[in-house]
Design a protein around this motif. Structure first.
Motif, short mmCIF file in Angstrom:
data_model
loop_
_atom_site.label_atom_id
_atom_site.label_comp_id
_atom_site.label_asym_id
_atom_site.label_seq_id
_atom_site.Cartn_x
_atom_site.Cartn_y
_atom_site.Cartn_z
N LEU B 93 0.83 -1.21 0.00
CA LEU B 93 0.00 0.00 0.00
C LEU B 93 0.86 1.26 0.00
O LEU B 93 0.63 2.20 -0.76
N LEU B 94 1.90 1.26 0.84
CA LEU B 94 2.78 2.43 0.94
C LEU B 94 3.46 2.72 -0.39
O LEU B 94 3.49 3.87 -0.86
N LEU B 95 3.97 1.67 -1.03
CA LEU B 95 4.69 1.87 -2.29
C LEU B 95 3.72 2.30 -3.40
O LEU B 95 4.01 3.22 -4.16
N TYR B 96 2.57 1.63 -3.48
CA TYR B 96 1.66 1.90 -4.60
C TYR B 96 1.00 3.27 -4.49
O TYR B 96 0.95 4.03 -5.44
N PHE B 97 0.51 3.56 -3.28
CA PHE B 97 -0.22 4.83 -3.12
C PHE B 97 0.70 5.98 -2.74
O PHE B 97 0.39 7.14 -3.02
N GLY B 98 1.81 5.67 -2.08
CA GLY B 98 2.63 6.74 -1.52
C GLY B 98 3.92 7.03 -2.26
O GLY B 98 4.13 8.13 -2.75
N ASP B 105 5.25 6.90 -13.01
CA ASP B 105 3.87 6.51 -13.19
C ASP B 105 3.81 5.00 -13.41
O ASP B 105 4.02 4.53 -14.52
N ALA B 106 3.56 4.26 -12.32
CA ALA B 106 3.62 2.81 -12.42
C ALA B 106 2.23 2.20 -12.43
O ALA B 106 1.31 2.72 -11.81
N SER B 107 2.08 1.10 -13.17
CA SER B 107 0.83 0.35 -13.14
C SER B 107 0.75 -0.42 -11.83
O SER B 107 1.77 -0.61 -11.16
N PRO B 108 -0.45 -0.87 -11.45
CA PRO B 108 -0.55 -1.68 -10.23
C PRO B 108 0.35 -2.92 -10.29
O PRO B 108 0.97 -3.29 -9.29
N ILE B 109 0.44 -3.54 -11.47
CA ILE B 109 1.27 -4.76 -11.59
C ILE B 109 2.73 -4.42 -11.33
O ILE B 109 3.44 -5.12 -10.59
N GLN B 110 3.20 -3.31 -11.94
CA GLN B 110 4.60 -2.91 -11.72
C GLN B 110 4.84 -2.62 -10.24
O GLN B 110 5.85 -3.06 -9.67
N SER B 111 3.90 -1.92 -9.62
CA SER B 111 4.05 -1.62 -8.19
C SER B 111 4.09 -2.90 -7.37
O SER B 111 4.88 -3.02 -6.43
N ALA B 112 3.23 -3.83 -7.75
CA ALA B 112 3.17 -5.10 -7.02
C ALA B 112 4.51 -5.82 -7.10
O ALA B 112 5.03 -6.33 -6.10
N GLY B 117 9.30 -7.68 -4.76
CA GLY B 117 10.73 -7.88 -4.99
C GLY B 117 11.56 -7.28 -3.87
O GLY B 117 12.49 -7.91 -3.36
N LEU B 118 11.22 -6.07 -3.46
CA LEU B 118 11.95 -5.42 -2.36
C LEU B 118 11.81 -6.23 -1.08
O LEU B 118 12.77 -6.43 -0.34
N ASN B 119 10.59 -6.69 -0.82
CA ASN B 119 10.35 -7.46 0.40
C ASN B 119 11.13 -8.78 0.37
O ASN B 119 11.82 -9.13 1.33
N VAL B 184 -1.48 -8.55 -3.24
CA VAL B 184 -1.54 -7.45 -4.19
C VAL B 184 -2.94 -7.33 -4.81
O VAL B 184 -3.22 -6.37 -5.53
N SER B 185 -3.80 -8.28 -4.51
CA SER B 185 -5.20 -8.12 -4.96
C SER B 185 -5.79 -6.85 -4.36
O SER B 185 -6.74 -6.29 -4.89
N ALA B 186 -5.19 -6.38 -3.27
CA ALA B 186 -5.68 -5.16 -2.61
C ALA B 186 -5.49 -3.92 -3.48
O ALA B 186 -6.18 -2.93 -3.30
N ILE B 187 -4.54 -3.96 -4.41
CA ILE B 187 -4.38 -2.80 -5.31
C ILE B 187 -4.89 -3.16 -6.71
O ILE B 187 -4.36 -2.71 -7.72
N SER B 188 -5.91 -4.02 -6.72
CA SER B 188 -6.62 -4.42 -7.95
C SER B 188 -5.72 -4.98 -9.04
O SER B 188 -5.88 -4.64 -10.20
#
Lengths: 240, 238
Positions: B93-98, B105-112, B117-119, B184-188
């Motif tokens: 959530l932090l990475l995708y929204f924040g 400008d990343a897509s949800p899949i890229q953010s996921a 990967g970082l985790n 990551v289903s949380a960010i659709s």
């Protein structure tokens, strides 16, 4: 050939070497004996800088090993080392154990390295074990491969750190036999050992170390038959 | 649960498969197999890319953590601490929204993929470090005594042995990562769990839909563990 001047080494507060001075000549076989914890192995490991001495100098053929800018990797190529626990590379066959350093460091062709390695494995009596992994070898066989591995770099000096101490008694002989052959070929050798028979028979000189001090040195006859230092006398009376 | 037939019919009626076709939930699953397939495929894609990022970051962070240079070590420790010490869900959530929108400008899949990967990199780093430190000290000494540089000894002697040691924990990590991509289903992102959510919302067939999702996850994780076993067997030297 090897000159050691006032060598000091401490691990933390524990002073292991308290000023070692010695001179080892070409083609000489020096056996280092002494009780456990006397600093024998540390002394040997300082010579190829597996341990860094705090004080003192070591020269090999006039080149200072202990200099901060010494090319230690090149110097180590000229000093073979054999360890108590063999330290063979378990993921490589015996042949690869022997050829790895010549191929990777000396950039030797694989064919040439294989030739040399097979010759060395034959020499240590393991010519038929070239494609076997170390886990399939006995302790004595492992140590003989380790000797072949060190010899593959064509070193000027061989350092042996208690090469037979972790072997079953019936395998000690085969390793000492290989070392004896090497000595007869004129290899300069420093051997830290508890094998008094070997020291007496093969050694040109014997160093007795105790408490980080080179207490006494002399020919095997002098040390074993007529020791001067009371420490040497007491040690030998316990082990002989 | 009313399966739509009585015991007598079960015994004297048509075959089990014929019966199953009369069950609505089963039809939902069968009719939506392509959707499950696409969801599973996306799960696999996210996992594979995350593993790739995680392995590279993990190796760098592991070497960094063992470095004698204080700054490098601190950065590696901070990275590992943060990503191991906070929930993956929150990181996503932090990475995708924040954070990521501030950078590009990343897509949800890229953010996921970036979040997973970082985790994963933080866990992989500790696995690799443990593997390297588990290789006997004598191996490095033997290699150095032959005249190898530290780097040569690492590449030819330490890494190959460490690799063998880390396979089981790495496969473990990959399996957990694959399952954790469900977050990551949380960010659709339309991966497998998201497919399940959509299908459940329109059919209310909880047992059939979520049961099918489980089967798909299990097939993928089982494949990973078989891959691990196979690799271990190939590297065996006895």
């Amino acid at each position: 050939m090897i000159v050691v001047n006032n060598l000091h080494k401490s691990f933390g507060k524990l002073e292991v070497l308290k000023g070692i001075d010695c001179h080892i000549h070409q083609k000489e076989v020096v056996c280092v004996i002494g009780p456990s914890g006397s600093g024998k192995s540390t002394f040997l490991r300082c010579i190829n800088r597996l341990e860094e001495a705090q004080q003192g100098k070591i020269f090999i053929d006039g080149e200072e090993v202990t200099a901060p800018n010494a090319d230690i990797n090149r110097i180590r190529q000229e000093m073979g080392m054999v360890f108590q626990l063999f330290n063979l590379f378990p993921h490589k066959t015996t042949l690869e154990n022997v050829t790895l350093a010549p191929i990777k460091i000396k950039k030797m062709s694989k064919e040439k390295a294989d030739d040399i390695a097979i010759g060395l494995l034959r020499k240590v009596g393991l010519g038929d074990k070239d494609h076997v992994f170390p886990s399939q070898l006995s302790g004595g066989q492992k140590q003989r491969v380790a000797i072949a591995r060190a010899l593959a770099m064509q070193p000027k000096v061989m350092l042996f750190d208690e090469p037979t101490s972790s072997l079953d008694p019936e395998m000690v002989g085969e390793v000492l036999e290989v070392m004896k052959d090497l000595a007869h070929e004129g290899m300069t050798m420093i051997v830290v050992t508890h094998e008094m028979g070997f020291a007496r028979e093969v050694g040109h000189r014997v160093f007795f170390m105790d408490e980080g001090i080179l207490m006494e040195e002399g020919t095997p006859a002098q040390i074993f038959d007529n020791p001067q230092n009371p420490r040497t006398q007491s040690f030998l009376s316990k082990v002989l | 649960m009313n399966l739509g037939f009585t015991n007598t019919e079960w015994i004297f009626g048509t075959t089990i498969i014929d019966r199953l076709h009369e069950i609505y939930g089963f039809q939902v699953v069968v009719n939506n197999l392509p959707n499950f397939g696409m969801g599973a495929w996306l799960t696999l894609e996210i996992t594979v890319f995350s593993i790739a990022i995680g392995m590279v970051l993990g190796l760098i962070a592991a070497l960094g953590r063992m470095s004698k240079i204080k700054v490098i070590k601190s950065i590696a420790v901070a990275y590992i601490d943060f990503f191991r010490g906070t929930p993956l869900f929150v990181q996503i959530l932090l990475l995708y929204f924040g954070i990521i929108p501030l950078i590009f400008d990343a897509s949800p899949i890229q953010s996921a993929i970036i979040a997973c990967g970082l985790n994963s990199g933080a866990y992989v780093a500790e696995i690799i470090r443990a593997g390297i430190q588990a290789v006997d000290k004598g191996q490095m000494e033997a290699a150095r005594s032959l005249g190898m540089t530290h780097g040569q000894a690492m590449i030819h002697i330490i890494f190959p042995q460490a690799f063998k040691i880390v396979i089981p924990p790495l496969i473990n990590e990959f399996i957990m990562l694959l399952k954790d991509t469900s977050l990551v289903s949380a960010i659709s992102v339309g991966e497998l769990t998201h497919t399940g959510k959509m299908l459940y919302a329109s059919t209310y067939q909880a047992v059939w839909v979520w049961g099918a999702v489980c089967v798909f996850y299990f097939i993928m994780t089982k494949a990973l563990s078989i891959l691990g076993d196979w690799t271990e067997r190939r590297l065996a030297t006895e």
